[in-house]
Design an enzyme around this catalytic site. Structure first.
Site, PDB file in Angstrom:
ATOM      1  N   GLY A  18      -7.617   3.833  10.708  1.00  5.52           N
ATOM      2  CA  GLY A  18      -8.274   2.574  10.365  1.00  5.52           C
ATOM      3  C   GLY A  18      -8.363   2.267   8.883  1.00  5.52           C
ATOM      4  O   GLY A  18      -9.056   1.317   8.494  1.00  5.52           O
ATOM      5  N   THR A  19      -7.642   3.015   8.053  1.00  7.52           N
ATOM      6  CA  THR A  19      -7.715   2.715   6.611  1.00  7.52           C
ATOM      7  C   THR A  19      -7.210   1.297   6.314  1.00  7.52           C
ATOM      8  O   THR A  19      -7.811   0.565   5.533  1.00  7.52           O
ATOM      9  CB  THR A  19      -6.874   3.715   5.773  1.00  7.52           C
ATOM     10  N   GLY A  20      -6.104   0.922   6.958  1.00  6.80           N
ATOM     11  CA  GLY A  20      -5.517  -0.402   6.702  1.00  6.80           C
ATOM     12  C   GLY A  20      -6.434  -1.527   7.158  1.00  6.80           C
ATOM     13  O   GLY A  20      -6.623  -2.524   6.449  1.00  6.80           O
ATOM     14  N   CYS A  21      -7.021  -1.367   8.350  1.00  9.83           N
ATOM     15  CA  CYS A  21      -7.937  -2.401   8.880  1.00  9.83           C
ATOM     16  C   CYS A  21      -9.146  -2.539   7.965  1.00  9.83           C
ATOM     17  O   CYS A  21      -9.599  -3.653   7.654  1.00  9.83           O
ATOM     18  CB  CYS A  21      -8.415  -2.025  10.284  1.00  9.83           C
TER      19      CYS A  21
ATOM     20  N   THR B 104      -7.986   9.443   8.740  1.00 11.17           N
ATOM     21  CA  THR B 104      -7.470   8.242   8.084  1.00 11.17           C
ATOM     22  C   THR B 104      -7.231   7.107   9.073  1.00 11.17           C
ATOM     23  O   THR B 104      -6.572   6.126   8.751  1.00 11.17           O
ATOM     24  CB  THR B 104      -6.138   8.564   7.378  1.00 11.17           C
TER      25      THR B 104
ATOM     26  N   LYS C  60       0.830  -1.213   0.000  1.00 14.29           N
ATOM     27  CA  LYS C  60       0.000   0.000   0.000  1.00 14.29           C
ATOM     28  C   LYS C  60       0.857   1.252   0.000  1.00 14.29           C
ATOM     29  O   LYS C  60       1.756   1.392   0.813  1.00 14.29           O
ATOM     30  CB  LYS C  60      -0.903   0.005   1.241  1.00 14.29           C
TER      31      LYS C  60
HETATM   32  N1  LIG Z   1      -5.766  10.165   1.616  1.00 13.87           N
HETATM   33  C1  LIG Z   1      -6.004   9.032   0.962  1.00 13.87           C
HETATM   34  N2  LIG Z   1      -6.807   9.036  -0.123  1.00 13.87           N
HETATM   35  C2  LIG Z   1      -7.081   7.904  -0.806  1.00 13.87           C
HETATM   36  N3  LIG Z   1      -6.589   6.702  -0.464  1.00 13.87           N
HETATM   37  C3  LIG Z   1      -5.784   6.625   0.613  1.00 13.87           C
HETATM   38  C4  LIG Z   1      -5.436   7.768   1.386  1.00 13.87           C
HETATM   39  N4  LIG Z   1      -4.619   7.386   2.418  1.00 13.87           N
HETATM   40  C5  LIG Z   1      -4.491   6.052   2.291  1.00 13.87           C
HETATM   41  N5  LIG Z   1      -5.154   5.589   1.203  1.00 13.87           N
HETATM   42  C6  LIG Z   1      -5.289   4.194   0.783  1.00 13.87           C
HETATM   43  O1  LIG Z   1      -5.738   3.507   1.938  1.00 13.87           O
HETATM   44  C7  LIG Z   1      -5.219   2.191   1.972  1.00 13.87           C
HETATM   45  C8  LIG Z   1      -4.467   2.000   3.263  1.00 13.87           C
HETATM   46  O2  LIG Z   1      -3.234   2.621   3.096  1.00 13.87           O
HETATM   47  P1  LIG Z   1      -2.195   3.017   4.189  1.00 13.87           P
HETATM   48  O3  LIG Z   1      -0.868   2.839   3.539  1.00 13.87           O
HETATM   49  O4  LIG Z   1      -2.524   4.368   4.718  1.00 13.87           O
HETATM   50  O5  LIG Z   1      -2.502   1.913   5.298  1.00 13.87           O
HETATM   51  P2  LIG Z   1      -2.082   1.768   6.776  1.00 13.87           P
HETATM   52  O6  LIG Z   1      -0.951   2.681   7.081  1.00 13.87           O
HETATM   53  O7  LIG Z   1      -1.879   0.326   6.977  1.00 13.87           O
HETATM   54  O8  LIG Z   1      -3.341   2.214   7.617  1.00 13.87           O
HETATM   55  P3  LIG Z   1      -3.540   2.087   9.229  1.00 13.87           P
HETATM   56  O9  LIG Z   1      -3.678   3.454   9.760  1.00 13.87           O
HETATM   57  O10 LIG Z   1      -4.805   1.359   9.419  1.00 13.87           O
HETATM   58  O11 LIG Z   1      -2.337   1.386   9.790  1.00 13.87           O
HETATM   59  C9  LIG Z   1      -4.382   2.062   0.708  1.00 13.87           C
HETATM   60  O12 LIG Z   1      -5.173   1.491  -0.315  1.00 13.87           O
HETATM   61  C10 LIG Z   1      -4.009   3.499   0.377  1.00 13.87           C
HETATM   62  O13 LIG Z   1      -3.714   3.662  -0.995  1.00 13.87           O
HETATM   63  C1  LIG Z   2      -6.211  -2.779  17.274  1.00 16.42           C
HETATM   64  C2  LIG Z   2      -5.584  -2.033  16.162  1.00 16.42           C
HETATM   65  N1  LIG Z   2      -5.243  -2.696  15.041  1.00 16.42           N
HETATM   66  C3  LIG Z   2      -4.667  -2.037  14.019  1.00 16.42           C
HETATM   67  C4  LIG Z   2      -4.417  -0.687  14.093  1.00 16.42           C
HETATM   68  C5  LIG Z   2      -3.725  -0.012  12.915  1.00 16.42           C
HETATM   69  O1  LIG Z   2      -3.994   1.237  12.716  1.00 16.42           O
HETATM   70  C6  LIG Z   2      -4.799  -0.010  15.284  1.00 16.42           C
HETATM   71  N2  LIG Z   2      -4.598   1.329  15.474  1.00 16.42           N
HETATM   72  N3  LIG Z   2      -5.375  -0.718  16.291  1.00 16.42           N
END
Ligand SMILES: Nc1ncnc2c1ncn2[C@@H]1O[C@H](COP(=O)(O)OP(=O)(O)OP(=O)(O)O)[C@@H](O)[C@H]1O
Ligand SMILES: Cc1ncc(CO)c(N)n1
Length: 268
Positions: free
Chosen positions: A210-213, A208, A175
């Site tokens: 929780g985007t990854g979850c 943003t 990502k």
């Molecule tokens: N501002 C944004 N606009 C559009 N897409 C985004 C944006 N920020 C992140 N994404 C998308 O969101 C998804 C998660 O990306 P990101 O790399 O931010 O995950 P993460 O860091 O694992 O998130 P988390 O905060 O849950 O750990 C990816 O598909 C990324 O391209």
């Molecule tokens: C419990 C949990 N899982 C994943 C993330 C990743 O953002 C978070 N902040 N908290």
């Protein structure tokens, strides 16, 4: 048939990440959600104040109790906290032959707080990754898993995604949310040699959390409902982009707020 999805993850009282986010995504995308909790996390939009690990034997007890009764169609694995919990979860994947295993290799929260012990990264790499059908690292997680510097452009992302694939998962979604620019681009590589670029317009929001979850849960929910991993990942990314677009409707907390699991049927 409505797919049953299992989330194995930690908690977030503010409802934006972890188990709470996972259940919202499962429901919004037509799945039935079940959960096994690995850690109780005192966290909100501004950061993590305390983590209380569930004892590994109790993680095993939750898995055994659930999986001897309930058949699951896909699994999303998030925060695992320790080596011992990773080993328990890996054993359950084998024992119950769990299908469609999506591993989000959660290590550090957006706030910078650790959610996986530094000494557990090795177990994540060697014990869990080879059992995954798909892993969904962000750029810092990819760098940590490979012991390399973080990628700063798409070419370096491509190289790192290849090296992550060599660690044994069937597919890698690397990502690119942490890069800047007008688009947010992810790379999907499979062990069969397929390479796809997924691009979305970057949404201008600080909400943003929780985007990854949300993305990994959306993929797990859609995989049993789509003909291919590629289609499931593409539709899940569209869902996440939409959740980011609606995030500013929420007014949750003083920090990085959560995305909104917009519901088309209610129109809100
Ligand atoms: N501002 C944004 N606009 C559009 N897409 C985004 C944006 N920020 C992140 N994404 C998308 O969101 C998804 C998660 O990306 P990101 O790399 O931010 O995950 P993460 O860091 O694992 O998130 P988390 O905060 O849950 O750990 C990816 O598909 C990324 O391209
Ligand atoms: C419990 C949990 N899982 C994943 C993330 C990743 O953002 C978070 N902040 N908290």
């Amino acid at each position: 048939m409505i797919p049953t999805i299992l989330s194995i993850a930690g908690t977030d009282p503010s409802g934006g990440a972890g188990i709470q986010a996972d259940l919202k995504a499962f429901s919004a995308l037509g799945g039935y959600g079940t959960t096994v909790i690995t850690a109780l996390v005192a966290q909100t939009t501004t950061g993590v104040s305390e983590v209380h690990d569930v004892p590994p034997e109790f993680v095993r007890s939750q898995l055994d109790t659930l999986l001897t009764d309930v058949r699951v169609d896909a699994v999303k694995i998030g925060m695992l906290s320790s080596t011992e919990i990773i080993e328990v979860v890996a054993a359950a994947i084998d024992t119950y032959r769990l299908p469609n295993v999506v591993v989000d290799p959660v290590m550090v929260a957006k706030s910078g707080d650790r959610l996986l012990a530094a000494d557990a990264v090795e177990a994540l790499r060697t014990v869990l990754l080879p059992r995954a059908d798909l892993i969904t690292p962000n750029l810092p997680e990819a760098a940590d898993l490979l012991g390399e510097e973080e990628a700063t452009d798409l070419d370096r992302m491509r190289d790192q995604a290849e090296r992550l694939l060599a660690l044994g998962p069937r597919r890698v979604l690397l990502k690119g949310g942490h890069l800047s620019g007008p688009t947010s681009t992810d790379l999907l590589l499979s062990a069969d040699g397929d390479v796809e670029t997924l691009t979305a317009d970057r949404v201008n929001t600080t909400n943003t959390h929780g985007t990854g979850c949300t993305l990994s849960s959306a993929i797990a929910t859609l995989r049993p409902q789509r003909p291919t991993w590629s289609q499931a990942v593409r539709d899940a990314k569209d869902y996440l982009t939409e959740a980011l677009r609606h995030a500013d409707k929420l007014d949750i907390g003083k920090g990085k707020g959560p995305v909104h699991h917009f519901h088309a049927w209610w129109g809100n």
